[in-house]
Enzyme design. Structure first.
Site, PDB file in Angstrom:
ATOM      1  N   ARG A 146      -2.179  -9.398   3.233  1.00  0.00           N
ATOM      2  CA  ARG A 146      -1.731 -10.467   2.256  1.00  0.00           C
ATOM      3  C   ARG A 146      -0.603 -11.376   3.245  1.00  0.00           C
ATOM      4  O   ARG A 146       0.064 -10.477   4.042  1.00  0.00           O
ATOM      5  CB  ARG A 146      -0.898  -9.661   1.228  1.00  0.00           C
ATOM      6  N   LYS A 170       1.740  -3.422  -2.014  1.00  0.00           N
ATOM      7  CA  LYS A 170       2.451  -3.746  -3.350  1.00  0.00           C
ATOM      8  C   LYS A 170       2.853  -2.103  -3.794  1.00  0.00           C
ATOM      9  O   LYS A 170       2.095  -1.337  -3.591  1.00  0.00           O
ATOM     10  CB  LYS A 170       1.295  -4.213  -4.393  1.00  0.00           C
ATOM     11  N   HIS A 241      -5.123 -16.388   1.781  1.00  0.00           N
ATOM     12  CA  HIS A 241      -6.261 -15.575   0.947  1.00  0.00           C
ATOM     13  C   HIS A 241      -7.620 -15.765   1.260  1.00  0.00           C
ATOM     14  O   HIS A 241      -8.407 -14.979   1.148  1.00  0.00           O
ATOM     15  CB  HIS A 241      -5.674 -15.715  -0.387  1.00  0.00           C
ATOM     16  N   ARG A 244      -8.172 -13.642   4.141  1.00  0.00           N
ATOM     17  CA  ARG A 244      -8.423 -12.242   3.558  1.00  0.00           C
ATOM     18  C   ARG A 244      -9.653 -12.039   3.055  1.00  0.00           C
ATOM     19  O   ARG A 244     -10.408 -11.014   2.938  1.00  0.00           O
ATOM     20  CB  ARG A 244      -7.463 -11.867   2.442  1.00  0.00           C
ATOM     21  N   HIS A 267      -6.216  -2.498  -2.300  1.00  0.00           N
ATOM     22  CA  HIS A 267      -6.313  -2.624  -3.616  1.00  0.00           C
ATOM     23  C   HIS A 267      -6.154  -0.990  -4.433  1.00  0.00           C
ATOM     24  O   HIS A 267      -6.785  -0.181  -3.873  1.00  0.00           O
ATOM     25  CB  HIS A 267      -8.010  -3.015  -3.986  1.00  0.00           C
ATOM     26  N   TYR A 276     -16.418  -8.777  -4.315  1.00  0.00           N
ATOM     27  CA  TYR A 276     -16.859  -9.117  -3.117  1.00  0.00           C
ATOM     28  C   TYR A 276     -18.565  -8.708  -2.939  1.00  0.00           C
ATOM     29  O   TYR A 276     -19.308  -9.459  -2.340  1.00  0.00           O
ATOM     30  CB  TYR A 276     -16.484  -8.442  -1.933  1.00  0.00           C
TER      31      TYR A 276
END
Length: 295
Positions: A146, A170, A241, A244, A267, A276
């Site tokens: 990110r 995160k 992004h 990414r 994730h 994806y």
């Protein structure tokens, strides 16, 4: 100024859950908006009922917010009341029956391999900032970071000999991300020939620095990336992004398994990574339609 319950909830999210600054800022904006809505109706935010919350959600629709933005507001409200219910401060959760708008998954945009090659070749290798930007682009594409993670990378986080990066993503979750040879070489060249010239004798713990010895800002990198995208003749809007997404897509096209890609992207839920697979199915369909004699 936010209401006291909002500040209490934010303190909990920051100190106990370790949520990232961007998440806390979003919570604050959403809950301050809710507090203002309740105040106009002469209700304390902590004692709002389901009717008030439905009225608040209706106001978001009237303001023509996107379904994604409305869903985020609702998630903030649900977490807020769930916290106070768990503390025994309220007897019922007024947000329990508040539904979110349906979120349609959009296929993420990504670059072709040729576009990636053109982009990585754009930064000026003869200038310190060009070496820095080339290293950042190489690392971003090699790891799928990110942008907030990219600009926060510290020198001590990089293990060049072992070829991996230790990251805190995160929610304060740590992960190890492997780095390819080309990205490592670009970083090494930048550290030797570019970084000292940018710092001019100053010290910084960050890997990617500005002339003020601080880290390069997300906004600055976004602007530079957009410029490089134009120079590379990439016609679609280019954001961190997109790189990414390109990282994840190209890994899966090369045979990587979904669980490994999930771990590298950071994730928490594999359902986020599964989008994806839609790209791969879509591409297979196009290949079949173009080349099969009976399609």
């Amino acid at each position: 100024m936010a209401a006291a319950p909002v500040e209490e909830f934010l303190f909990y999210c920051r100190s106990e859950k370790g949520l990232a600054g961007n998440t806390l800022a979003a919570y604050r904006r959403d809950l301050e908006k809710l507090s203002a809505f309740c105040k106009k109706r002469e209700r304390e935010v902590l004692h709002a009922g389901t009717d008030e919350l439905r009225g608040f959600v209706d106001s978001l629709y009237r303001a023509r917010l996107t379904s994604r933005s409305i869903a985020r507001h609702i998630a903030s409200v649900r977490n807020f009341y769930k916290y106070f219910l768990s503390r025994g401060r309220i007897e019922e959760d007024p947000a329990a029956d508040i539904g979110s708008p349906k979120q349609w998954k959009r296929l993420p945009k990504y670059l072709t391999l040729d576009e990636v090659d053109r982009l990585l070749d754009v930064p000026d290798h003869t200038k310190p900032l060009g070496l820095r930007d080339r290293a950042m682009l190489q690392l971003l594409y090699a790891t799928g970071l990110r942008v907030s993670e990219l600009v926060s990378v510290e020198q001590r986080s990089l293990n060049a000999e072992m070829g991996f990066l230790r990251l805190t993503g995160k929610g304060g979750k740590q992960r190890l991300v492997p780095i390819g040879r080309e990205a490592l070489e670009a970083i090494e060249t930048y550290v030797q020939d570019g970084r000292p010239k940018i710092l001019k004798g100053k010290a910084s713990r960050f890997l990617f620095v500005s002339s003020r010895a601080g880290r390069i800002t997300r906004q600055n990198f976004w602007i530079r990336l957009k410029h490089y995208g134009l120079e590379a003749r990439i016609t679609s809007p280019l954001t961190p992004h997109v790189l990414r997404h390109s990282f994840a897509t190209h890994l899966l096209e090369g045979g990587a398994d979904l669980r490994s890609v999930q771990m590298m992207l950071g994730h928490s839920d594999i359902s986020t990574t599964e989008i994806y697979t839609h790209i791969l199915r879509e591409r297979l369909r196009k290949v079949y339609d173009q080349h099969h004699p009976r399609s």
